[in-house]
Design an enzyme around this catalytic site. Structure first.
Site, PDB file in Angstrom:
ATOM      1  N   GLN A  17       9.953  55.116 -34.578  1.00 39.46           N
ATOM      2  CA  GLN A  17      10.800  54.234 -33.615  1.00 39.46           C
ATOM      3  C   GLN A  17      10.838  55.286 -32.073  1.00 39.46           C
ATOM      4  O   GLN A  17      10.959  53.863 -30.262  1.00 39.46           O
ATOM      5  CB  GLN A  17      11.616  52.525 -34.260  1.00 39.46           C
ATOM      6  N   ARG A  73      21.796  68.419 -35.991  1.00 35.41           N
ATOM      7  CA  ARG A  73      20.530  67.026 -36.923  1.00 35.41           C
ATOM      8  C   ARG A  73      19.195  67.432 -35.326  1.00 35.41           C
ATOM      9  O   ARG A  73      18.134  67.820 -35.919  1.00 35.41           O
ATOM     10  CB  ARG A  73      20.559  65.517 -36.372  1.00 35.41           C
ATOM     11  N   TYR A  76      33.153  72.053 -40.234  1.00 31.13           N
ATOM     12  CA  TYR A  76      31.819  72.575 -39.940  1.00 31.13           C
ATOM     13  C   TYR A  76      31.452  72.939 -39.297  1.00 31.13           C
ATOM     14  O   TYR A  76      31.385  72.470 -37.886  1.00 31.13           O
ATOM     15  CB  TYR A  76      31.654  72.621 -41.173  1.00 31.13           C
ATOM     16  N   ASP A 134      17.558  57.208 -47.368  1.00 33.21           N
ATOM     17  CA  ASP A 134      18.708  56.327 -47.392  1.00 33.21           C
ATOM     18  C   ASP A 134      17.954  55.140 -47.177  1.00 33.21           C
ATOM     19  O   ASP A 134      18.488  54.005 -47.810  1.00 33.21           O
ATOM     20  CB  ASP A 134      19.457  56.196 -46.006  1.00 33.21           C
TER      21      ASP A 134
HETATM   22  P1  FAD Z   1      17.005  59.113 -41.151  1.00 34.95           P
HETATM   23  O1  FAD Z   1      17.757  60.525 -41.175  1.00 34.95           O
HETATM   24  O2  FAD Z   1      18.248  57.730 -40.844  1.00 34.95           O
HETATM   25  O3  FAD Z   1      16.148  58.552 -40.249  1.00 34.95           O
HETATM   26  C1  FAD Z   1      15.511  57.018 -40.298  1.00 34.95           C
HETATM   27  C2  FAD Z   1      13.876  57.478 -39.351  1.00 34.95           C
HETATM   28  O4  FAD Z   1      13.613  56.539 -39.175  1.00 34.95           O
HETATM   29  C3  FAD Z   1      15.394  57.598 -38.352  1.00 34.95           C
HETATM   30  O5  FAD Z   1      14.522  58.456 -37.277  1.00 34.95           O
HETATM   31  C4  FAD Z   1      14.894  56.034 -37.759  1.00 34.95           C
HETATM   32  O6  FAD Z   1      15.134  56.247 -35.814  1.00 34.95           O
HETATM   33  C5  FAD Z   1      13.315  55.605 -37.414  1.00 34.95           C
HETATM   34  N1  FAD Z   1      13.416  53.891 -37.743  1.00 34.95           N
HETATM   35  C6  FAD Z   1      14.378  53.536 -38.337  1.00 34.95           C
HETATM   36  N2  FAD Z   1      14.125  52.065 -38.380  1.00 34.95           N
HETATM   37  C7  FAD Z   1      12.669  52.526 -38.437  1.00 34.95           C
HETATM   38  C8  FAD Z   1      11.099  51.680 -37.741  1.00 34.95           C
HETATM   39  N3  FAD Z   1      11.753  49.936 -37.415  1.00 34.95           N
HETATM   40  N4  FAD Z   1      10.163  51.248 -37.001  1.00 34.95           N
HETATM   41  C9  FAD Z   1       9.899  53.249 -36.976  1.00 34.95           C
HETATM   42  N5  FAD Z   1      11.625  53.968 -37.378  1.00 34.95           N
HETATM   43  C10 FAD Z   1      12.432  53.363 -37.857  1.00 34.95           C
HETATM   44  N6  FAD Z   1      23.956  63.706 -45.535  1.00 34.95           N
HETATM   45  C11 FAD Z   1      24.105  65.146 -45.924  1.00 34.95           C
HETATM   46  O7  FAD Z   1      22.870  65.974 -46.478  1.00 34.95           O
HETATM   47  N7  FAD Z   1      24.822  66.721 -45.477  1.00 34.95           N
HETATM   48  C12 FAD Z   1      25.856  65.837 -44.618  1.00 34.95           C
HETATM   49  O8  FAD Z   1      27.073  66.423 -44.108  1.00 34.95           O
HETATM   50  C13 FAD Z   1      25.766  64.720 -43.952  1.00 34.95           C
HETATM   51  N8  FAD Z   1      26.082  63.713 -43.155  1.00 34.95           N
HETATM   52  C14 FAD Z   1      26.860  62.669 -42.452  1.00 34.95           C
HETATM   53  C15 FAD Z   1      27.288  62.295 -41.835  1.00 34.95           C
HETATM   54  C16 FAD Z   1      27.026  61.243 -41.174  1.00 34.95           C
HETATM   55  C17 FAD Z   1      28.200  60.076 -39.572  1.00 34.95           C
HETATM   56  C18 FAD Z   1      26.585  60.132 -41.544  1.00 34.95           C
HETATM   57  C19 FAD Z   1      26.450  58.969 -41.028  1.00 34.95           C
HETATM   58  C20 FAD Z   1      25.299  60.556 -42.279  1.00 34.95           C
HETATM   59  C21 FAD Z   1      25.413  62.288 -43.176  1.00 34.95           C
HETATM   60  N9  FAD Z   1      24.641  62.012 -44.417  1.00 34.95           N
HETATM   61  C22 FAD Z   1      24.982  63.279 -44.203  1.00 34.95           C
HETATM   62  C23 FAD Z   1      23.800  60.479 -44.700  1.00 34.95           C
HETATM   63  C24 FAD Z   1      22.097  61.719 -43.714  1.00 34.95           C
HETATM   64  O9  FAD Z   1      22.278  61.379 -42.706  1.00 34.95           O
HETATM   65  C25 FAD Z   1      20.912  60.336 -44.439  1.00 34.95           C
HETATM   66  O10 FAD Z   1      21.241  60.580 -45.313  1.00 34.95           O
HETATM   67  C26 FAD Z   1      19.577  61.354 -44.221  1.00 34.95           C
HETATM   68  O11 FAD Z   1      19.957  61.196 -42.387  1.00 34.95           O
HETATM   69  C27 FAD Z   1      19.131  60.313 -44.493  1.00 34.95           C
HETATM   70  O12 FAD Z   1      17.283  60.199 -44.198  1.00 34.95           O
HETATM   71  P2  FAD Z   1      16.212  59.446 -43.857  1.00 34.95           P
HETATM   72  O13 FAD Z   1      15.470  60.244 -42.936  1.00 34.95           O
HETATM   73  O14 FAD Z   1      16.537  58.956 -45.107  1.00 34.95           O
HETATM   74  O15 FAD Z   1      16.938  58.306 -42.803  1.00 34.95           O
END
Ligand code: FAD
Length: 391
Positions: A31, A106, A209, A287
């Site tokens: 997105q 990130r 960190y 997630d």
């Molecule tokens: P995301 O990384 O959230 O990616 C989802 C993607 O989908 C995004 O780019 C978004 O823009 C896109 N998207 C969403 N909706 C739509 C849509 N409708 N259409 C098209 N695209 C869309 N994890 C660790 O392992 N170590 C850490 O130290 C850590 N620290 C964290 C600290 C914080 C404050 C937070 C909030 C989280 C942390 N996490 C950490 C967790 C980690 O960030 C997530 O578990 C991880 O990013 C999940 O990856 P993902 O690809 O499932 O989702």
């Protein structure tokens, strides 16, 4: 096999690369118009780094990351050490778990991951608003695409998870987090700035960190909160709020939470584990499948594990519905027990770190042998496990 991935975050990009390595091309629909910062920095443990290295990213990752010198757990009030384990100052961690531990910003991480995806298959500015279990994605501009496999890698607030009618309940952890990036030169009282450190005390803890070559400290401060009444999971708040919550703690903690000029309060939720991760041709990942509390630093690492495992399961499947159903079922069976266990362990960590005086002895015993406690998480080889599963 045509694969469409909704979401170009960590999970979507790692999946695209892992599939390409196995000869399956995938289109990524993200997105955002560019790779933006979500969550500032991320800690990658050996179980995640091992898989990124296998995708050919060892050098690139080493260049943008920083290995903490040690893992320290300290008492929040006076800084007394409860435990200290080497991570980067010798080979103990790498030898024990087979890959390094990194802290990384990130944005460069997402750029590194995206660089290996065919630009013709990376579709930025594509917001998914609708999904069909027959393998269709509908976008905000009215267009749509169809594929043999659609992967929901759209994060914790997944549109696809909701659109397919999965149980979307998330349990509020009764904790909220404040995060920030602080130049290290503003932290005069911080002992061992290159360490990954937990400062723990009744009802609160702070984790930090270093990133950016050690010039910046990334922190997440977590405090108890009775309930969450907000609409979303994040609200802007006065930086003085977190400073008040840590008043009386060690000066390094007070300097850190006091150094940010704007702040947000994050409600920390975890999803209820699901009995299945797919509907028709659509499958959940990261997630979107199993959002977890951040206290183990495993959300991104488990997402990377999911992505490489799903790539293995898809590489032995055909595009017909029966074959895909079998592949998705194997993927879920392989990954669900582990991700559910990590979710539970993250809840346990917050119980230990937030313990009051009556729990100090239990807490200190639990942290006495951190490497043994982490072995099952950091030592895991997700792609080898998936390969063994499909044999
Ligand atoms: P995301 O990384 O959230 O990616 C989802 C993607 O989908 C995004 O780019 C978004 O823009 C896109 N998207 C969403 N909706 C739509 C849509 N409708 N259409 C098209 N695209 C869309 N994890 C660790 O392992 N170590 C850490 O130290 C850590 N620290 C964290 C600290 C914080 C404050 C937070 C909030 C989280 C942390 N996490 C950490 C967790 C980690 O960030 C997530 O578990 C991880 O990013 C999940 O990856 P993902 O690809 O499932 O989702």
């Amino acid at each position: 096999m045509r694969v469409a991935i909704a979401g170009g975050g960590i999970g979507g990009l790692v999946l695209a690369r892992a599939l390409a390595q196995r000869g399956i091309e995938a289109d990524v629909y993200e997105q955002a118009g560019e790779h933006r910062e979500i969550g500032a920095a991320v800690a990658l443990s050996a179980n995640g780094v091992r898989e990124l290295e296998r995708l050919g990213l060892a050098d690139g990752l080493a260049q943008i990351s920083m290995t903490p010198s040690s893992l320290c757990i300290r008492r929040g009030v006076d800084g007394a050490l409860i435990c200290r384990e080497p991570i980067g100052e010798d080979d103990t961690y790498r030898t024990a778990f087979g890959a390094p531990f990194y802290g990384v910003h990130r944005v460069p991480l997402l750029k590194l991951l995206a660089d290996g995806v065919d630009p013709g298959r990376m579709h930025l500015g594509h917001r998914v608003v609708d999904v069909g279990r027959e393998g269709r994605l509908g976008f905000a501009d009215g267009s749509d695409v169809s594929a043999d496999v659609v992967v929901a890698a759209d994060g914790v607030h997944s549109v696809l998870r909701r659109g397919l009618g999965f149980d979307n309940r998330a349990v509020f952890s009764a904790t909220v987090g404040y995060r920030g990036l602080v130049p290290v030169n503003q932290l005069a009282s911080l002992p061992e700035p290159t360490a990954l450190q937990f400062w723990v005390g009744p009802g609160a803890h702070l984790l930090h960190y270093a990133i950016d070559g050690g010039t910046t400290i990334n922190f997440l401060a977590v405090v108890r909160a009775g309930e969450w009444t907000g609409e979303g999971w994040m609200q802007a708040c006065d930086p003085a709020e977190s400073a008040q919550r840590f008043a009386g703690w060690h000066p390094a903690v007070c300097e850190m939470v006091g150094a940010v000029s704007t702040s947000a309060r994050w409600a920390l939720h975890a999803h209820v584990p699901l009995d299945r991760w797919h509907q028709g041709r659509v499958v959940l990942l990261g997630d979107a499948a199993h959002a977890m509390l951040p206290h183990q630093g495993q959300g991104a690492n488990q997402t990377i594990e999911d992505a490489v495992a799903l790539a293995v399961h898809l590489s032995v499947a055909d595009a017909d519905p029966e074959s895909l159903d079998a592949a998705f079922t194997r993927y879920h069976r392989q990954r669900r027990a582990r991700t559910t266990r990590v979710q539970a362990y993250s809840r346990r960590v917050v119980r230990l770190t937030h313990a009051g005086p009556e729990g100090f002895a239990t807490r200190d015993r639990a942290f006495a042998d951190v490497p043994a406690a982490l072995a099952w998480i950091h030592g895991h080889d997700a792609s080898a496990a998936a390969e063994a599963y499909v044999l």
